[in-house]
Scaffold this motif. Structure first.
Motif, PDB file in Angstrom:
ATOM      1  N   ALA A 143      -5.564  -6.823   7.284  1.00 29.78           N
ATOM      2  CA  ALA A 143      -4.467  -6.008   6.930  1.00 29.78           C
ATOM      3  C   ALA A 143      -3.240  -6.533   7.477  1.00 29.78           C
ATOM      4  CB  ALA A 143      -4.770  -4.548   7.496  1.00 29.78           C
ATOM      5  N   THR A 144      -3.287  -7.038   8.790  1.00 31.82           N
ATOM      6  CA  THR A 144      -1.977  -7.947   9.239  1.00 31.82           C
ATOM      7  C   THR A 144      -1.452  -8.970   8.478  1.00 31.82           C
ATOM      8  OG1 THR A 144      -2.912  -7.064  11.305  1.00 31.82           O
ATOM      9  CG2 THR A 144      -0.926  -8.738  11.167  1.00 31.82           C
ATOM     10  N   ALA A 145      -2.400  -9.775   7.938  1.00 34.65           N
ATOM     11  CA  ALA A 145      -1.945 -10.901   7.165  1.00 34.65           C
ATOM     12  C   ALA A 145      -1.728 -10.593   5.584  1.00 34.65           C
ATOM     13  CB  ALA A 145      -3.157 -11.983   6.975  1.00 34.65           C
ATOM     14  N   ALA A 146      -2.092  -9.505   5.183  1.00 34.10           N
ATOM     15  CA  ALA A 146      -1.768  -9.052   3.599  1.00 34.10           C
ATOM     16  C   ALA A 146      -0.410  -9.057   3.460  1.00 34.10           C
ATOM     17  CB  ALA A 146      -2.551  -7.926   3.347  1.00 34.10           C
ATOM     18  N   SER A 147       0.266  -9.414   2.423  1.00 30.95           N
ATOM     19  CA  SER A 147       1.543  -9.324   1.802  1.00 30.95           C
ATOM     20  C   SER A 147       2.028  -7.953   1.543  1.00 30.95           C
ATOM     21  CB  SER A 147       1.952 -10.054   0.683  1.00 30.95           C
ATOM     22  OG  SER A 147       1.007  -9.787  -0.423  1.00 30.95           O
ATOM     23  N   GLY A 148       0.915  -7.112   1.240  1.00 34.81           N
ATOM     24  CA  GLY A 148       1.353  -5.692   1.032  1.00 34.81           C
ATOM     25  C   GLY A 148       0.896  -4.827   2.441  1.00 34.81           C
ATOM     26  N   ALA A 149       1.255  -3.365   1.942  1.00 36.99           N
ATOM     27  CA  ALA A 149       0.802  -2.618   3.294  1.00 36.99           C
ATOM     28  C   ALA A 149      -0.489  -1.838   2.757  1.00 36.99           C
ATOM     29  CB  ALA A 149       1.880  -1.607   3.531  1.00 36.99           C
ATOM     30  N   LEU A 150      -1.434  -1.644   3.731  1.00 33.53           N
ATOM     31  CA  LEU A 150      -2.548  -0.881   3.535  1.00 33.53           C
ATOM     32  C   LEU A 150      -2.479   0.561   4.389  1.00 33.53           C
ATOM     33  CD1 LEU A 150      -3.567  -3.737   2.997  1.00 33.53           C
ATOM     34  CD2 LEU A 150      -5.736  -3.049   3.793  1.00 33.53           C
ATOM     35  N   TRP A 151      -2.955   1.656   3.637  1.00 34.71           N
ATOM     36  CA  TRP A 151      -2.828   2.868   4.229  1.00 34.71           C
ATOM     37  C   TRP A 151      -4.177   3.650   4.009  1.00 34.71           C
ATOM     38  CZ3 TRP A 151      -2.843   6.498   0.683  1.00 34.71           C
ATOM     39  CH2 TRP A 151      -2.255   6.076  -0.601  1.00 34.71           C
ATOM     40  N   ILE A 152      -4.494   4.811   4.859  1.00 31.05           N
ATOM     41  CA  ILE A 152      -5.553   5.654   4.532  1.00 31.05           C
ATOM     42  C   ILE A 152      -4.969   6.959   4.922  1.00 31.05           C
ATOM     43  CG2 ILE A 152      -7.807   6.406   4.837  1.00 31.05           C
ATOM     44  CD1 ILE A 152      -8.479   3.552   5.521  1.00 31.05           C
ATOM     45  N   ARG A 153      -5.076   8.099   3.995  1.00 34.68           N
ATOM     46  CA  ARG A 153      -4.726   9.395   4.253  1.00 34.68           C
ATOM     47  C   ARG A 153      -6.053  10.357   4.059  1.00 34.68           C
ATOM     48  NH1 ARG A 153       0.317  10.905   2.130  1.00 34.68           N
ATOM     49  NH2 ARG A 153       0.942   9.012   1.625  1.00 34.68           N
ATOM     50  N   ASP A 154      -5.936  11.460   4.666  1.00 42.71           N
ATOM     51  CA  ASP A 154      -6.821  12.373   4.538  1.00 42.71           C
ATOM     52  C   ASP A 154      -6.669  13.088   3.079  1.00 42.71           C
ATOM     53  OD1 ASP A 154      -7.619  15.465   4.309  1.00 42.71           O
ATOM     54  OD2 ASP A 154      -8.887  14.505   6.033  1.00 42.71           O
ATOM     55  N   ALA A 155      -7.799  13.106   2.312  1.00 40.43           N
ATOM     56  CA  ALA A 155      -7.997  13.702   0.654  1.00 40.43           C
ATOM     57  C   ALA A 155      -7.070  15.204   0.753  1.00 40.43           C
ATOM     58  CB  ALA A 155      -9.073  13.178   0.225  1.00 40.43           C
ATOM     59  N   ILE A 156      -7.654  15.772   1.853  1.00 36.55           N
ATOM     60  CA  ILE A 156      -7.177  17.163   1.760  1.00 36.55           C
ATOM     61  C   ILE A 156      -5.799  17.532   2.288  1.00 36.55           C
ATOM     62  CG2 ILE A 156      -7.814  19.760   2.442  1.00 36.55           C
ATOM     63  CD1 ILE A 156      -9.955  18.238   0.511  1.00 36.55           C
ATOM     64  N   THR A 157      -5.463  17.162   3.185  1.00 29.97           N
ATOM     65  CA  THR A 157      -4.032  17.262   3.810  1.00 29.97           C
ATOM     66  C   THR A 157      -3.083  16.463   3.397  1.00 29.97           C
ATOM     67  OG1 THR A 157      -4.525  16.221   5.973  1.00 29.97           O
ATOM     68  CG2 THR A 157      -5.405  18.477   6.104  1.00 29.97           C
ATOM     69  N   LEU A 158      -3.500  15.125   3.037  1.00 28.94           N
ATOM     70  CA  LEU A 158      -2.807  13.925   2.598  1.00 28.94           C
ATOM     71  C   LEU A 158      -2.105  13.661   3.977  1.00 28.94           C
ATOM     72  CD1 LEU A 158      -1.240  15.252  -0.770  1.00 28.94           C
ATOM     73  CD2 LEU A 158      -3.064  13.847  -0.232  1.00 28.94           C
ATOM     74  N   LYS A 159      -2.520  14.051   4.949  1.00 25.93           N
ATOM     75  CA  LYS A 159      -2.041  13.290   6.225  1.00 25.93           C
ATOM     76  C   LYS A 159      -2.226  11.626   6.417  1.00 25.93           C
ATOM     77  CE  LYS A 159      -1.380  14.133  11.368  1.00 25.93           C
ATOM     78  NZ  LYS A 159      -1.511  12.653  11.573  1.00 25.93           N
ATOM     79  N   MET A 160      -1.448  11.018   6.929  1.00 25.39           N
ATOM     80  CA  MET A 160      -1.636   9.445   6.939  1.00 25.39           C
ATOM     81  C   MET A 160      -2.529   9.376   8.502  1.00 25.39           C
ATOM     82  SD  MET A 160      -0.646   7.213   5.191  1.00 25.39           S
ATOM     83  CE  MET A 160       0.817   6.991   3.693  1.00 25.39           C
ATOM     84  N   GLU A 161      -3.788   8.613   8.037  1.00 31.13           N
ATOM     85  CA  GLU A 161      -4.419   8.364   9.486  1.00 31.13           C
ATOM     86  C   GLU A 161      -4.614   6.801   9.719  1.00 31.13           C
ATOM     87  OE1 GLU A 161      -7.975  11.771   8.232  1.00 31.13           O
ATOM     88  OE2 GLU A 161      -8.238   9.495   8.054  1.00 31.13           O
ATOM     89  N   TYR A 162      -4.166   6.066   8.808  1.00 31.81           N
ATOM     90  CA  TYR A 162      -4.053   4.819   9.083  1.00 31.81           C
ATOM     91  C   TYR A 162      -2.883   3.902   8.169  1.00 31.81           C
ATOM     92  CZ  TYR A 162      -4.917  -0.573   8.963  1.00 31.81           C
ATOM     93  OH  TYR A 162      -4.736  -1.771   9.022  1.00 31.81           O
TER      94      TYR A 162
END
Length: 484
Positions: A143-162
């Motif tokens: 994830a650190t070396a990737a040119s883009g940004a990776l993210w994960i969010r809760d499918a119900i609340t849509l709150k960002m988790e990572y």
């Protein structure tokens, strides 16, 4: 069989060290770092067979490790059994030592099996924990070396988790703020693109992977950027979508490059049309002034070569200016005219692309005509070329004179044959394209030409003012969001 009379030793296959545990009330631990791996030779038999193995008479063994155990701890009996997980994966073996010789009874075997199962569970969990940590570390590095940004969010609340560190580079906000404040992401999207961004999230909630693009205004510097997002569902073991993963890429530079390339292609097409128009004009004017096919070919070659030479000067950079002295020098050299037969003098004058093209053709026509019919065709002939800059109103003008002397036996009646295309350039294109004036006449000494025009910045016939690559600071990009 007293617990205090036994010692348990377990070994992991990848480790040459042994952990010995003496089963006393205090459950004291220590490590035999100095025991060689060969001590597990017979234990290895139990590993390979995956069954309980017992060894009698350790004190009668001739190998030193067994003798050492017998002498130091008084062991006389050894039982060894493999350690396997629930999935039948072999992870090591457990060995029990006894101070007396004995055959395993049912209770002993049950106790050994219980110890083996417990040890196998501990080792298996240890391996799983290590594998999980290694997997997390690999993911973090990826994830650190990737040119883009990776993210994960809760499918119900849509709150960002990572969120990976790329979020800071793309959105211009620190990662923790992005995680703690859900509105940071939404507020950075330009208003007209928010609908398609949220619609894509809803589709990912429904189990569909979506690729879409939208514009943001970066938090730290206010720059407008194009973001390409890939949203995809992450499911639990039951197949339900409980998380939404995403990859965000800043594609602004790629979009601007494509737009610039499209503009350049349009410019190229326009330039080609202009070049063809110039060549067509040269062809049409050359036909009427040539007496034979050979003369026509020579005239065409000379004129196209003159046009090519000035284009070579102009294409060194966009809308570059050209020194008039370079044009005079290049055209006279191209016709192999000896420098002693031309007296050229004037200040450094930078001509706009349009003026440079016109003057290159004018000087070529005058020089070619002089070499064939005029002063340069005579041994004692001379051409004087002078130019100067003068002010007319509030604008600088260029005055250019071409005067021949010593032409061989010329009469004024020859001028229609000898100055056709050149006369059109001087008396037609100078007023029309350069907003100036010009005239040419033929006297007994040869051609006499005077022309003048304002020194304004006029683009080349090949130039179409191609725009520079766009910037995204201080304004928005004018294309809306879209689904890919």
């Amino acid at each position: 069989m007293e617990l205090a009379s036994r010692c348990l030793r377990w070994r992991e296959k990848a480790d040459d060290q042994f952990t010995a545990i003496k089963l006393e009330p205090a459950l004291h631990k220590w490590r035999f770092n100095h025991l060689p791996s060969s001590i597990a030779g017979r234990c290895g038999i139990g590993l390979r067979r995956r069954q309980l193995l017992w060894v009698h008479g350790l004190d009668e063994e001739k190998r030193r490790p067994w003798i050492w155990l017998a002498e130091t701890y008084g062991y006389r009996e050894c039982w060894s059994l493999p350690l396997t997980t629930r999935s039948e994966r072999l992870v090591g073996c457990v060995t029990l030592y006894f101070p007396e010789r004995r055959v395993p009874e049912k209770a002993d075997q049950d106790l050994a099996a219980m110890i083996g199962q417990t040890a196998a569970m501990i080792i298996s969990r240890h391996h799983e924990n290590e594998n999980r940590l290694r997997s997390e570390e690999r993911f973090h590095q990826f994830a650190t070396a990737a040119s883009g940004a990776l993210w994960i969010r809760d499918a119900i609340t849509l709150k960002m988790e990572y969120a990976s560190s790329g979020i800071e580079r793309i959105y211009g906000v620190d990662k923790q703020t992005f995680l703690d404040r859900a509105e940071t992401w939404a507020s950075s999207i330009v208003p007209e693109d928010r609908a398609i961004a949220f619609e894509s999230l809803h589709e990912a909630q429904a189990g569909k992977a979506v690729v879409h693009e939208f514009r943001i205004r970066r938090v730290n510097d206010g720059a407008f950027r194009w973001i390409r997002n890939t949203d995809f569902p992450l499911c639990d073991p039951q197949g339900r979508v409980d998380r939404i993963g995403g990859i965000a890429e800043d594609v602004t530079d790629a979009k601007l490059a494509i737009e610039h390339q499209e503009n350049l292609l349009a410019e190229l097409q326009h330039r080609v049309r202009n070049v063809m128009a110039i060549i067509r004009s040269i062809v049409d004017r050359t036909i009427g002034g040539a007496a034979s096919v050979q003369e026509y070919a020579e005239l065409m070659k000379g004129r196209i070569d003159a046009f090519s030479r000035v284009q070579a000067l102009l294409t060194r950079a966009a809308n570059i200016s050209v020194d008039l002295r370079s044009i005079v020098h290049d055209e006279l050299n191209a016709l192999a005219i000896h420098e002693k037969k031309v007296d050229a003098m004037g200040p450094a004058v930078e001509l706009s692309p349009k003026a440079a093209e016109t003057m290159a053709l004018v000087i070529h026509e005058l020089a070619a005509n002089a070499r064939k019919y005029g002063a340069l065709a005579a041994r004692d002939g001379l051409v004087r070329v002078r130019w100067e800059v003068f002010d007319l109103g509030e604008q600088p003008w260029l005055a250019f004179d071409w005067n021949e002397d010593g032409a061989p036996g010329q009469t004024p009646s020859a001028e229609p044959h000898r100055v056709g295309f050149g006369r059109e350039l001087i008396e037609g294109r100078i007023p029309y394209e350069l907003s100036g004036r010009g005239n040419v006449r033929i006297d007994r000494g040869g051609a006499q030409c005077h022309l003048e025009f304002p020194l304004t910045n006029r683009p080349s016939v090949l130039g179409t003012n191609a725009p520079q690559r766009a910037s995204v600071f201080g304004g928005t990009i004018d294309r809306g969001a879209k689904r890919i």
